[in-house]
Design a protein around this motif. Sequence first.
Motif, mmCIF file in Angstrom:
data_model
loop_
_atom_site.group_PDB
_atom_site.id
_atom_site.type_symbol
_atom_site.label_atom_id
_atom_site.label_comp_id
_atom_site.label_asym_id
_atom_site.label_seq_id
_atom_site.Cartn_x
_atom_site.Cartn_y
_atom_site.Cartn_z
ATOM 1 N N LEU A 1 0.823 -1.209 0.000
ATOM 2 C CA LEU A 1 0.000 0.000 0.000
ATOM 3 C C LEU A 1 0.858 1.261 0.000
ATOM 4 O O LEU A 1 0.357 2.369 -0.139
ATOM 5 C CB LEU A 1 -0.926 0.005 1.232
ATOM 6 N N ARG A 2 2.139 1.092 0.145
ATOM 7 C CA ARG A 2 3.093 2.192 0.199
ATOM 8 C C ARG A 2 3.173 2.926 -1.139
ATOM 9 O O ARG A 2 3.155 2.307 -2.186
ATOM 10 C CB ARG A 2 4.449 1.560 0.502
ATOM 11 N N GLU A 3 3.273 4.246 -1.078
ATOM 12 C CA GLU A 3 3.598 5.019 -2.280
ATOM 13 C C GLU A 3 4.957 4.566 -2.800
ATOM 14 O O GLU A 3 5.882 4.385 -2.005
ATOM 15 C CB GLU A 3 3.693 6.511 -1.941
ATOM 16 N N SER A 4 5.084 4.439 -4.090
ATOM 17 C CA SER A 4 6.330 3.867 -4.604
ATOM 18 C C SER A 4 6.508 4.266 -6.062
ATOM 19 O O SER A 4 5.552 4.668 -6.742
ATOM 20 C CB SER A 4 6.234 2.340 -4.491
ATOM 21 N N GLY A 5 7.736 4.180 -6.536
ATOM 22 C CA GLY A 5 7.977 4.373 -7.960
ATOM 23 C C GLY A 5 7.449 3.211 -8.788
ATOM 24 O O GLY A 5 7.404 3.279 -10.013
ATOM 25 N N LEU A 6 7.068 2.151 -8.113
ATOM 26 C CA LEU A 6 6.447 1.012 -8.803
ATOM 27 C C LEU A 6 4.931 1.182 -8.749
ATOM 28 O O LEU A 6 4.381 1.496 -7.692
ATOM 29 C CB LEU A 6 6.795 -0.308 -8.111
ATOM 30 N N SER A 7 4.288 0.936 -9.850
ATOM 31 C CA SER A 7 2.818 0.972 -9.851
ATOM 32 C C SER A 7 2.284 -0.263 -9.126
ATOM 33 O O SER A 7 3.025 -1.230 -8.896
ATOM 34 C CB SER A 7 2.300 0.987 -11.284
ATOM 35 N N LYS A 8 1.003 -0.202 -8.782
ATOM 36 C CA LYS A 8 0.401 -1.365 -8.124
ATOM 37 C C LYS A 8 0.481 -2.599 -9.027
ATOM 38 O O LYS A 8 0.709 -3.722 -8.560
ATOM 39 C CB LYS A 8 -1.064 -1.069 -7.774
ATOM 40 N N GLY A 9 0.319 -2.400 -10.312
ATOM 41 C CA GLY A 9 0.423 -3.525 -11.250
ATOM 42 C C GLY A 9 1.832 -4.089 -11.280
ATOM 43 O O GLY A 9 2.029 -5.310 -11.331
ATOM 44 N N GLU A 10 2.823 -3.206 -11.253
ATOM 45 C CA GLU A 10 4.206 -3.695 -11.285
ATOM 46 C C GLU A 10 4.536 -4.512 -10.047
ATOM 47 O O GLU A 10 5.271 -5.504 -10.116
ATOM 48 C CB GLU A 10 5.168 -2.516 -11.449
ATOM 49 N N LYS A 11 4.021 -4.086 -8.907
ATOM 50 C CA LYS A 11 4.245 -4.885 -7.690
ATOM 51 C C LYS A 11 3.670 -6.290 -7.860
ATOM 52 O O LYS A 11 4.290 -7.276 -7.449
ATOM 53 C CB LYS A 11 3.611 -4.194 -6.481
ATOM 54 N N GLU A 12 2.504 -6.375 -8.472
ATOM 55 C CA GLU A 12 1.915 -7.705 -8.679
ATOM 56 C C GLU A 12 2.712 -8.521 -9.700
ATOM 57 O O GLU A 12 2.802 -9.744 -9.600
ATOM 58 C CB GLU A 12 0.451 -7.586 -9.113
ATOM 59 N N MET A 13 3.281 -7.848 -10.693
ATOM 60 C CA MET A 13 4.144 -8.575 -11.647
ATOM 61 C C MET A 13 5.270 -9.287 -10.909
ATOM 62 O O MET A 13 5.616 -10.433 -11.224
ATOM 63 C CB MET A 13 4.779 -7.595 -12.651
ATOM 64 N N ILE A 14 5.874 -8.578 -9.953
ATOM 65 C CA ILE A 14 6.977 -9.176 -9.187
ATOM 66 C C ILE A 14 6.485 -10.428 -8.460
ATOM 67 O O ILE A 14 7.149 -11.470 -8.467
ATOM 68 C CB ILE A 14 7.530 -8.149 -8.168
ATOM 69 N N ILE A 15 5.313 -10.317 -7.851
ATOM 70 C CA ILE A 15 4.787 -11.468 -7.104
ATOM 71 C C ILE A 15 4.531 -12.645 -8.043
ATOM 72 O O ILE A 15 4.881 -13.792 -7.740
ATOM 73 C CB ILE A 15 3.489 -11.085 -6.362
ATOM 74 N N VAL A 16 3.930 -12.366 -9.180
ATOM 75 C CA VAL A 16 3.571 -13.459 -10.089
ATOM 76 C C VAL A 16 4.831 -14.124 -10.663
ATOM 77 O O VAL A 16 4.931 -15.359 -10.704
ATOM 78 C CB VAL A 16 2.645 -12.953 -11.216
ATOM 79 N N ALA A 17 5.798 -13.321 -11.062
ATOM 80 C CA ALA A 17 7.012 -13.903 -11.655
ATOM 81 C C ALA A 17 7.764 -14.762 -10.643
ATOM 82 O O ALA A 17 8.164 -15.897 -10.942
ATOM 83 C CB ALA A 17 7.925 -12.791 -12.181
#
Lengths: 199, 199, 199, 199, 199, 199
Positions: B61-77
């Motif tokens: 939920l943290r503000e980040s240079g990564l979008s929410k979608g990009e965070k999920e990409m990391i999890i899925v990969a």
Amino acid sequence: MSQKPISRFPVPTLDELPDDIRGKLLEVQEKAGFVPNVFLTLAHRPDEFRAFVAYHDALMLRESGLSKGEKEMIIVATSGANRCLYCVVAHGAILRIYEKAPLLADQIAVNHHKADISPRQRAMLDFAMKVCLDSASIGEADFKALAGHGFSEEDIWDIGAITALFGLSNRMANLTSMRPNDEFYLMGRVPREPKPAKA
Amino acid sequence: MSQKPISRFPVPTLDELPDDIRGKLLEVQEKAGFVPNVFLTLAHRPDEFRAFVAYHDALMLRESGLSKGEKEMIIVATSGANRCLYCVVAHGAILRIYEKAPLLADQIAVNHHKADISPRQRAMLDFAMKVCLDSASIGEADFKALAGHGFSEEDIWDIGAITALFGLSNRMANLTSMRPNDEFYLMGRVPREPKPAKA
Amino acid sequence: MSQKPISRFPVPTLDELPDDIRGKLLEVQEKAGFVPNVFLTLAHRPDEFRAFVAYHDALMLRESGLSKGEKEMIIVATSGANRCLYCVVAHGAILRIYEKAPLLADQIAVNHHKADISPRQRAMLDFAMKVCLDSASIGEADFKALAGHGFSEEDIWDIGAITALFGLSNRMANLTSMRPNDEFYLMGRVPREPKPAKA
Amino acid sequence: MSQKPISRFPVPTLDELPDDIRGKLLEVQEKAGFVPNVFLTLAHRPDEFRAFVAYHDALMLRESGLSKGEKEMIIVATSGANRCLYCVVAHGAILRIYEKAPLLADQIAVNHHKADISPRQRAMLDFAMKVCLDSASIGEADFKALAGHGFSEEDIWDIGAITALFGLSNRMANLTSMRPNDEFYLMGRVPREPKPAKA
Amino acid sequence: MSQKPISRFPVPTLDELPDDIRGKLLEVQEKAGFVPNVFLTLAHRPDEFRAFVAYHDALMLRESGLSKGEKEMIIVATSGANRCLYCVVAHGAILRIYEKAPLLADQIAVNHHKADISPRQRAMLDFAMKVCLDSASIGEADFKALAGHGFSEEDIWDIGAITALFGLSNRMANLTSMRPNDEFYLMGRVPREPKPAKA
Amino acid sequence: MSQKPISRFPVPTLDELPDDIRGKLLEVQEKAGFVPNVFLTLAHRPDEFRAFVAYHDALMLRESGLSKGEKEMIIVATSGANRCLYCVVAHGAILRIYEKAPLLADQIAVNHHKADISPRQRAMLDFAMKVCLDSASIGEADFKALAGHGFSEEDIWDIGAITALFGLSNRMANLTSMRPNDEFYLMGRVPREPKPAKA
């Protein structure tokens, strides 16, 4: 005391920290005589710090069929497999102290098959290594083998969860180049006398 | 709805849960229409549950240079690399929804090199895979490569920490044989309305 | 429909194709509603195309102790291990349809140990994974284990040969960056209605 | 000539074979002086036999930027990596004959980095090994490196496809314990005339 | 002193040993204050003992571009990779003493990327790890990289040969369950005073 | 005879060598008809040369429960695993001669599971491969399995020590790009008399 950086990310000073985290650090310092660098490194992100400490305490302070020393054995063995310097050195120290066994941590970090542990503990570490390195292959045969050594279902959860939590910790330490405090290297190696190192 | 067990460990009923956890579950159910099994499975250990949720929220939920979608990409990969069925399926669903991209999760779970992502995202996932599979080898060259794609130091911490947290989650899911809710498999695949594929 | 290239090598137009291959493509299109990209990609080399289709049909259309769904399970599991996006997605679709099991393909692609399959099918996939990843170690113990689950010698040849053929296919798909048709991703996921897909 | 079984599956006699396959075998025997066991072993399944031979001929008889010897180098190197006895021995013999190089096959089967080949051929084998062992990681950098050595796009397809086809063949040989004919071991080792080793 | 067996093979008494070997042992004991168990374990086979000591001395006592400490770094790093308890502990002690660096051995045994060493030493250990784990891939690029750090050809031979010799030693120690003397664990950790542990 | 360099390090001429080493070389030449390149390559470092030869003779000339041919099987199998061209080719020749088995060395170098050897020899090579590739996992179960095939404790030491010594040798050969003499490739392949391939 070495002047090397303890993290490749910014490390907050005590003043900059939220009260609860500063309190925690002072409490640990009181008890250990120094602030383990993992606290300072992770405090860069206060919310993650709080969650990590809560997770740690939930698992490590919990009553369990595993002794406190056995929990540290799991950390040392799997941190060795993940090649995490911080956790091998810091938890190696704690393991030596808990077990009053000055040789045990080095043995387990290098090769738990050659360590001075019981067959039950060897089975525990075999399973921890599987959770660490190949969790996708865990199956009922593993549960049966552990039950045969007297581990309850809750104990098995503990083995798995401690391995999983310190897998997180190992990755954060490798990411941040977290440096173990010099103090840890000698702790628990010279049994008897109070501890000459840093009176 | 399938009647298969969702965990090989005991799963508490809503009644048995502490108030705060029951509240959390009802809140999620309200929002998602069902209770994701990770909540029920981990609620077997309330303190660990609370710590996991806190860690998750701190990072996701943290503000980040990564979008929410990009965070999920990391999890899925990385969940694909760890062969964790629960996380590939559940976070695959979330990724499809966030990115409004019905094909993306399957692509990334199998082989991110063949996915419809930007070079920046590919570099992000290359690094996440290194944290996942070989964190001991992380070095300054990795930081430099990521900086070249515009990632800040804090972004890199995020990539590493998300990988580390879901490495924990992957191991818990493999340990407990955590079963993804049937609902996840289809979520985000049929964009708008329950319409047939392409009439 | 996405406009992304379906192969990094030249893709022939229908006009350019030899009659027999064009005929095959039209036949498949008639049946499936679209031309799977593997046909277009491999048609770049007509003789190899014909040999591949002949090999495929010899194995997949053959009467066998393996059901059609079980053959697809082998393809999905080993294509997951080879990280081949095309085959996981396309054969995942076929598997869902054959088995009328919308969840099965994702389960098997990620970790067949956690899939809703029988012990016999698990043994079949264990062996397929060995053929895929470490065929040099195949030995009589493997044959015995499969016989114990009721597989005949011919069935074992089928398991091995399907794994071997799709190992070829996986490598060609990874070489050519063969892109799965968008249609495959959703096929077989919404059971009930006959499937309006592409009337 | 050894009396060891040439396959752990049934091997048809010439009489039992369909005419076209018997014809093929007699033709090969005429040319080589013996029937290579791969023909007898695979003839257990006539349709698969025909498809394999067609695939083989499509790739190996095709005009290409790769010489006939270079194609065999690919087979020998990747069959070594897959630890396939039949293909290392049989194609090693063919390689020695094509290249008139009695030492080359053993060098390439063990470690192509130490073989008497050109830098171009080394790059070709580096890529073949990647297709063989880690095809999911193939990327544009690999294509660029090969282009730098003068390989056309079609040549690269050939390298990849030959590797893929013999990966199939390696797995079938390991599955069937296919035994190389004794004749292959010596072929091409004594170049011209029957000269003694070191009188 | 622990009473655990120091080898799973027979260990000769001093009386049983040939004169030259007994002499060697007494000489080492005189110098170190105790007989390292490697001498007793290998003395089970006198001829192999003599050859090992001769090889050791040829490499380790030789004038070289590598300092004595650097030679021990190589042993500690590669013994860590081979998970050899005896060599990590015994040569870790020697490394601490030579370099007067009480932390260095633990750092290098776990992950040399995080150790307090120079870039030149890091390159040296990178190469040693390659000789240890993947010697077949050594190539001219490796020699060039080492030359860039000032290593001569003879230095590179030394790095490779020390790694190779201790790879032998690691395997013998793992085979025999060779137990490190308790004394080694503490040596070199408490700089100043002569060594409190066991006078 | 090829003019390729036999080592990437300097190779001494006979004149430059110390007397004892020159004597050894002449003695071998007398017996074999040529000087194996390992002698010339390692003679670059006389002391290491002497130690290697002493170690070799201590193990290989020793009376043992292993036949001379079986010792060579161990070398060929593990040198194949280490991808060492010199040892596969040179010791392959010796193995063929000792066992009067022209096919055996190629079989064992590629995949000992498919070789014409006894179950006892297969168990011996299984263990040698474990010492070669994963010595840290050796345990009592391995010793028990070997005892079940009639190997004494001393035989097991021999298997392990030969594997360890040639692991050293493999690494030196890969480091120096040690080139096998052309003569080795054909030795022992044409049993009796210089006969052409298949008259």
